[in-house]
Structures are given as structure tokens and as C-alpha cells.
Design a protein around this motif. Structure first.
Motif, PDB file in Angstrom:
ATOM      1  N   VAL A  34      35.358 -37.738  27.901  1.00 20.36           N
ATOM      2  CA  VAL A  34      34.487 -37.187  26.859  1.00 20.36           C
ATOM      3  C   VAL A  34      35.313 -36.262  25.963  1.00 20.36           C
ATOM      4  O   VAL A  34      35.941 -35.316  26.440  1.00 20.36           O
ATOM      5  CB  VAL A  34      33.291 -36.435  27.463  1.00 20.36           C
ATOM      6  CG1 VAL A  34      32.439 -35.826  26.345  1.00 20.36           C
ATOM      7  CG2 VAL A  34      32.458 -37.380  28.334  1.00 20.36           C
ATOM      8  N   VAL A  35      35.301 -36.538  24.679  1.00 21.38           N
ATOM      9  CA  VAL A  35      35.988 -35.709  23.688  1.00 21.38           C
ATOM     10  C   VAL A  35      34.939 -35.203  22.712  1.00 21.38           C
ATOM     11  O   VAL A  35      34.117 -35.977  22.218  1.00 21.38           O
ATOM     12  CB  VAL A  35      37.060 -36.518  22.927  1.00 21.38           C
ATOM     13  CG1 VAL A  35      37.693 -35.680  21.819  1.00 21.38           C
ATOM     14  CG2 VAL A  35      38.126 -37.027  23.893  1.00 21.38           C
ATOM     15  N   ARG A  36      34.964 -33.907  22.428  1.00 24.46           N
ATOM     16  CA  ARG A  36      33.966 -33.364  21.509  1.00 24.46           C
ATOM     17  C   ARG A  36      34.650 -32.705  20.313  1.00 24.46           C
ATOM     18  O   ARG A  36      35.755 -32.188  20.402  1.00 24.46           O
ATOM     19  CB  ARG A  36      33.024 -32.380  22.203  1.00 24.46           C
ATOM     20  CG  ARG A  36      33.632 -31.070  22.615  1.00 24.46           C
ATOM     21  CD  ARG A  36      32.605 -30.214  23.354  1.00 24.46           C
ATOM     22  NE  ARG A  36      33.136 -28.889  23.679  1.00 24.46           N
ATOM     23  CZ  ARG A  36      33.024 -27.831  22.894  1.00 24.46           C
ATOM     24  NH1 ARG A  36      32.386 -27.926  21.724  1.00 24.46           N
ATOM     25  NH2 ARG A  36      33.534 -26.666  23.254  1.00 24.46           N
ATOM     26  N   ALA A  37      33.948 -32.756  19.172  1.00 21.17           N
ATOM     27  CA  ALA A  37      34.421 -32.097  17.948  1.00 21.17           C
ATOM     28  C   ALA A  37      33.240 -31.388  17.309  1.00 21.17           C
ATOM     29  O   ALA A  37      32.079 -31.729  17.567  1.00 21.17           O
ATOM     30  CB  ALA A  37      35.005 -33.126  16.994  1.00 21.17           C
ATOM     31  N   GLU A  38      33.548 -30.400  16.449  1.00 23.34           N
ATOM     32  CA  GLU A  38      32.483 -29.596  15.852  1.00 23.34           C
ATOM     33  C   GLU A  38      32.404 -29.771  14.338  1.00 23.34           C
ATOM     34  O   GLU A  38      31.783 -28.966  13.651  1.00 23.34           O
ATOM     35  CB  GLU A  38      32.686 -28.120  16.224  1.00 23.34           C
ATOM     36  CG  GLU A  38      32.518 -27.909  17.732  1.00 23.34           C
ATOM     37  CD  GLU A  38      32.734 -26.465  18.154  1.00 23.34           C
ATOM     38  OE1 GLU A  38      32.949 -25.605  17.269  1.00 23.34           O
ATOM     39  OE2 GLU A  38      32.689 -26.193  19.374  1.00 23.34           O
ATOM     40  N   SER A  39      33.046 -30.819  13.832  1.00 26.22           N
ATOM     41  CA  SER A  39      32.885 -31.186  12.416  1.00 26.22           C
ATOM     42  C   SER A  39      33.309 -32.637  12.262  1.00 26.22           C
ATOM     43  O   SER A  39      34.079 -33.170  13.074  1.00 26.22           O
ATOM     44  CB  SER A  39      33.730 -30.294  11.503  1.00 26.22           C
ATOM     45  OG  SER A  39      35.101 -30.600  11.617  1.00 26.22           O
TER      46      SER A  39
END
Length: 554
Positions: A34-39
Motif C-alpha cells: 500500500v502506497v499513499r499520497a496526499e496530492s
């Protein structure tokens, strides 16, 4: 181990972003990363890096309302980087109209409404179904080097052969298959190809073989300024010399321009080499010999070219193309030979674009279902024809002579005659090669009748003659009229005397060339027997003479 497929989530609300990632890891963390980004911009940057490294993205989960780039806009741009990933939009009830439009605009697979709690009812069933569908069509993850370039590019072909012969795991992508990685690596301009993309994301545009070798962890420069013996050429003769020299305690450097094995290393199968009753591929034999040499302590250089050998006191100085230099007490030249260029109109124009000299075993898979032409009537051509026949719809052997039995081993002739996929045209030569960006036609001439015919073709493999690569050596190295190096008795005159410029009181040893301390083994030696076994034997014999030479100089 190959990297797990990626689930990429993007949300500008940090708390929501963490909650989504938490729920995804709880359910799928054992199978996916799982990889997350905030934009959206950060997510695209992460996706470019993942794609360039060859990692697979299974699912994109994007929030719709984000500043700077909406979820739909992100998914639209992400399609170019990972077209097979499932796309899910996370949205509020008020934005369902935008989500419905996105089904058509960005091929959205599903949209989810906030909040998704409990995930066991509102999140996991949807994602389970999407990931199951993705798994059914997904390619297995590839954990190796990616080569981007047109199949009819000579530079691409050179890199393919280098990687295959050095047993570097790679995949060759072009057209739509390579579009996503080209975009991720910013290689959309064809002028930047061929290019190599490594598992760590490193991109080399139009690289030299030495640059690729260095990145692959292959040694390209010597680790010491001095050696007991330097072996130039890593075919069977050079490998034989290196193994015997190192096993007898000599500090040994083995130098090769491309890959170990020489011409023999490109053979699909060698069946008459002692000790292998079922035959052995040239690549496997070369790798076994290389492993054996390394085990004895041989230092192996790849993609390194020796440009000169000059006397330096009791030693011999070897200069390299990169400007470096090493010195050795003795040298063994085992550079082998290269195939003679085809003297047909257009052959040089299409070299690497349908006209190939020799043929590594990996080429056969690219010929599946096609007609393949092979020029030559010796064992190497026969083995290639038999190997290509396993993949191609038809293999045509073109021979100048009247019967392939005159130059080919009987066991190969019998197999060729029994193979319905192979046709042999005798008294036939290629007089012209035609096409646009690659080979499309061959003009054949019958030497007996004088008639010509034009046949469609896309690949022509040439196995004719032998050219010794000795032009880089100075005038001090005696050669015969064809450029092969003369040694031992061949250097003596009718009275058994060495040449006038021979500096020693003794006559040259049997494999010693006109420069004392430099020995020649294998196909590059004049009057040598062109067989793998004899080349290995000469390599071992050269080391015996090296010992004799070293004892003589003290």
C-alpha cells in the motif's frame, strides 16, 4: 523476490489518507504493498517511479475533491502510466454526478461514497471483486532490466545480444507495450532510444555497453596494474587459458569485449564436445567455464577492449580503449574470429535491421511463425537452422556449394534432411537485400543456372567465413595473407631460422607469436583447427608454454 503489486491511494486530507491506507493494509497487506499520497501531483510522481522500476500497480483509489488536481484528473493522467490498474473514485454524495461522468471519461471501474465504514460491507467487497478481475489478466511482475527500443534498430540489437550473452535478466518492450514505462522515464522522444531502465529506476539513454555492464555489476576496469598473465578474449580458448593459468597459481586477468563464450557461446547446441552426451548450449558451456575461472580467482573484465600490446622491459603493456593500462609477464591472445560480412548489395545497410551475423539462441523466439533464411553450410549454420525450426514456420538454408555434406557433420545433415520445416537451396547466393526500414526482400541467384528470384523475408542470419580481429595489433605481429596470427614453426624460414627481428637466441615456442611472451590460442591462430575442443586444448597448452617462458626470463 519480486515486489508485491501496489495499491496506490491519494487523498489531500491526511486523516482520511491514513484511514484508507490502514483499512487497505488490514485486508490486503499480505499480498499487496500500500502506497499513499496526499496530492495528485505526489501520486503521479510516485506512480512514475513505480512504473520506471518495473513495479506493477493493481489499483488506484483517489479522492475526488482535491485542490490543484481532482481525483478524476489524476486518474486520467495515471492511465498513461498504468493502463491496466483498476480505477476507483472516492467521493461524497454530492459529487456522484462527476463520478458517473468519470465512468466514461477515464474508464472508471467503480466509485465509493464516504464514509466507507464498516469496510467489511462497503469497501472490501468492491475491492475484492476488482482485484480478482485484475489478477486474472495481470502479467507476472518482472524483476529485471527493461530495454526500450525499436526491434529494427542496430543499437537495440547490440544491447539485446550483450544482455542475453551476459545472462542479465531483461525484457524488451516497444510500441504500446513500452508506452507506460517510456512516459514514466521521460523517454517519449525516439531520439533518446534505445534506453535501459533498471529495477532501481535508473535510466540510461543510448548507453554504451560499458555503461550497462558497470550498472549491471560487471567489472569493466582492472583491479591491479600488474598480472602474471593477461588473456585477451573469453571464447573457449581464452576461458581454457584462464582456468588453467589461475589453477596453477598465476595471477590472471581475462578481458572480453562483449561476453564470455565467443562464437561458441552463441550456439544453440554443441553436441560433439567431449563429456556432454546430450549436448550443451553454447551459453551454458560458457557460463560453466566462466564460473570455473572465477572460482580459481580469475579477474574477469567485460565490455573492455584492448587496443595495443607493447613490450615493456620483461613485461608486456596492454592499453585499453578507456585509456587505462596494465602490465603482464605474458599475454595469451584468444580473440577468436568474426563472421565474414555478406558481399551483397544492401547487406551493410540492413545490418542489425534484419541482417544478423551469427545468432544467439534468444533470437529464435522473435522468429515465431515467420520464414527465416540462413546462409552457410558449416556446423554453426546447421545448428542454427535446427534451432530456428522449433519456432519459425519455415527455415531456408542457402548454400553456395552443391551439397552441405561437404562442410557439415553427418549427424547434423541427417537431422536437417529429416526436418520438414527446413529447406536447403544449394548453388544459391544472396545478391541483394531490399526493404525500407528493415529487411523485406532477398534477391537470390542460382550459380548453376544464372537465374535470379526475389523472395519475401524479414530476417537473414549469416554464417559464412571467418575474419580474425587482428587489425588493432601493430606491425610487429606477423600474420598470414588473411590476417590470422602466425606462431611457432610458421615464423621460421626454410632453414628453420626465426625472423631477423626475433630478439631471442631460442626459436619461438609452438604457440608463441612474433612478439616474445605473447601466445596465441584458438581460431585467431593461423592453421588452427576450428573446433571448440581444440580451442580449449590450445588454451591449456598456451599456459604450459607461458610457464616455460616465465622460467626462462627468471
Amino acid at each position: 523476490m519480486p515486489a508485491r503489486p501496489v495499491l496506490l491511494t491519494v487523498d489531500d486530507d491526511r486523516a482520511v489518507s491514513r484511514a484508507v491506507a490502514r483499512d487497505l493494509r488490514r485486508r490486503y497487506g499480505d499480498r499487496y504493498r500500500v502506497v499513499r499520497a496526499e496530492s495528485g501531483a505526489d501520486a503521479l510522481a510516485a506512480l512514475r517511479e513505480l512504473t520506471a522500476r518495473g513495479e506493477t500497480t493493481a489499483l488506484l483509489l483517489a479522492d475526488h475533491r482535491m485542490p490543484g488536481m481532482t481525483g478524476v484528473e489524476f486518474l486520467e493522467q495515471a492511465m498513461d502510466l498504468t493502463p491496466t490498474a483498476k480505477r476507483v473514485l472516492l467521493t461524497a454524495y454530492a459529487d456522484t454526478d462527476a463520478a458517473i461522468r468519470a465512468i466514461n471519461d477515464v474508464d472508471l471501474d467503480h466509485y465509493l461514497l464516504k464514509p466507507w465504514d464498516p469496510p467489511e460491507e462497503l469497501l472490501y467487497p468492491v475491492l475484492d471483486e476488482l482485484l480478482e478481475a485484475w489478477t486474472r489478466t495481470a502479467r507476472a511482475p518482472f524483476d529485471g532490466l527493461t530495454l526500450l527500443g525499436h526491434q529494427w534498430s542496430p543499437e537495440t540489437q547490440e544491447l539485446k545480444e550483450f544482455l542475453a550473452r551476459n545472462q542479465v535478466p531483461y525484457r524488451h518492450l516497444q510500441g504500446e507495450d513500452g508506452a507506460a514505462i517510456r512516459t514514466a522515464a521521460e523517454l517519449t522522444d525516439d531520439a533518446l532510444l534505445p534506453a535501459t531502465v533498471f529495477p532501481d529506476g535508473t535510466v540510461l539513454s543510448r548507453p554504451s555497453l560499458q555503461a550497462v555492464a558497470q550498472k549491471c555489476g560487471l567489472a569493466t576496469t582492472a583491479g591491479s596494474p600488474f598480472y602474471d598473465v593477461v588473456v585477451v578474449g573469453a571464447g573457449p580458448a581464452g576461458l581454457g587459458s584462464a582456468v588453467y593459468a589461475a589453477s596453477e597459481g598465476l595471477r590472471t586477468l581475462l578481458v572480453e569485449r562483449t561476453a564470455t563464450g565467443g562464437q561458441a557461446g552463441q550456439s544453440s547446441r554443441i553436441e560433439n564436445y567431449l563429456g556432454f552426451p546430450n549436448g550443451v548450449s553454447g551459453a551454458e558451456l560458457a557460463q560453466r567455464a566462466r564460473d570455473q575461472a572465477v572460482r580459481f580467482g580469475v579477474e574477469v573484465l567485460t565490455a573492455s577492449e584492448v587496443t595495443a600490446i607493447t613490450p615493456n622491459g620483461d613485461g608486456r603493456a596492454l592499453s585499453f580503449a578507456d585509456g587505462s593500462q596494465v602490465t603482464a609477464h605474458a599475454v595469451v591472445l584468444a580473440t577468436g574470429v568474426s563472421w565474414t560480412r555478406l558481399p551483397a548489395e544492401g547487406a551493410d545497410t540492413f545490418a542489425g535491421r534484419g541482417v544478423y551475423y551469427g545468432a544467439a539462441a534468444h533470437e529464435a523466439a522473435d522468429c515465431r511463425g515467420q520464414e527465416v533464411y540462413v546462409i552457410g553450410a558449416a556446423n554453426s549454420a546447421g545448428q542454427a537452422a535446427l534451432h530456428f525450426a522449433k519456432f519459425a514456420s519455415r527455415v531456408v538454408m542457402l548454400c553456395r556449394g552443391t551439397d552441405i555434406r561437404n562442410s557439415m557433420s553427418d549427424y547434423l545433415v541427417a537431422r536437417i534432411e529429416a526436418n520438414s520445416a527446413i529447406d536447403v537451396l544449394t548453388c544459391t547466393q544472396v545478391v541483394a537485400v531490399e526493404g525500407t526500414d528493415h529487411v523485406e526482400r532477398l534477391v537470390l541467384a542460382n550459380g548453376a543456372t544464372g537465374q535470379t528470384q526475389t523472395v519475401p523475408a524479414s530476417r537473414l542470419f549469416v554464417f559464412i567465413g571467418a575474419q580474425p580481429p587482428t587489425e588493432w595489433l601493430g606491425d610487429a605481429f606477423a600474420r598470414d595473407s588473411r590476417g590470422f596470427l602466425q606462431t611457432g614453426p610458421a615464423l621460421l624460414d626454410e632453414a628453420g631460422r626465426p625472423p631477423a627481428d626475433w630478439p631471442l637466441s631460442r626459436a619461438p615456442y609452438h604457440l608463441e607469436c612474433s612478439v616474445p611472451g605473447v601466445f596465441v590460442a584458438g581460431d585467431v591462430r593461423a592453421e588452427s583447427v576450428k573446433r571448440v575442443a581444440s580451442a580449449v586444448g590450445e588454451g591449456a597448452m598456451a599456459v604450459t608454454l607461458v610457464h616455460r617462458y616465465l622460467e626462462a626470463i627468471g
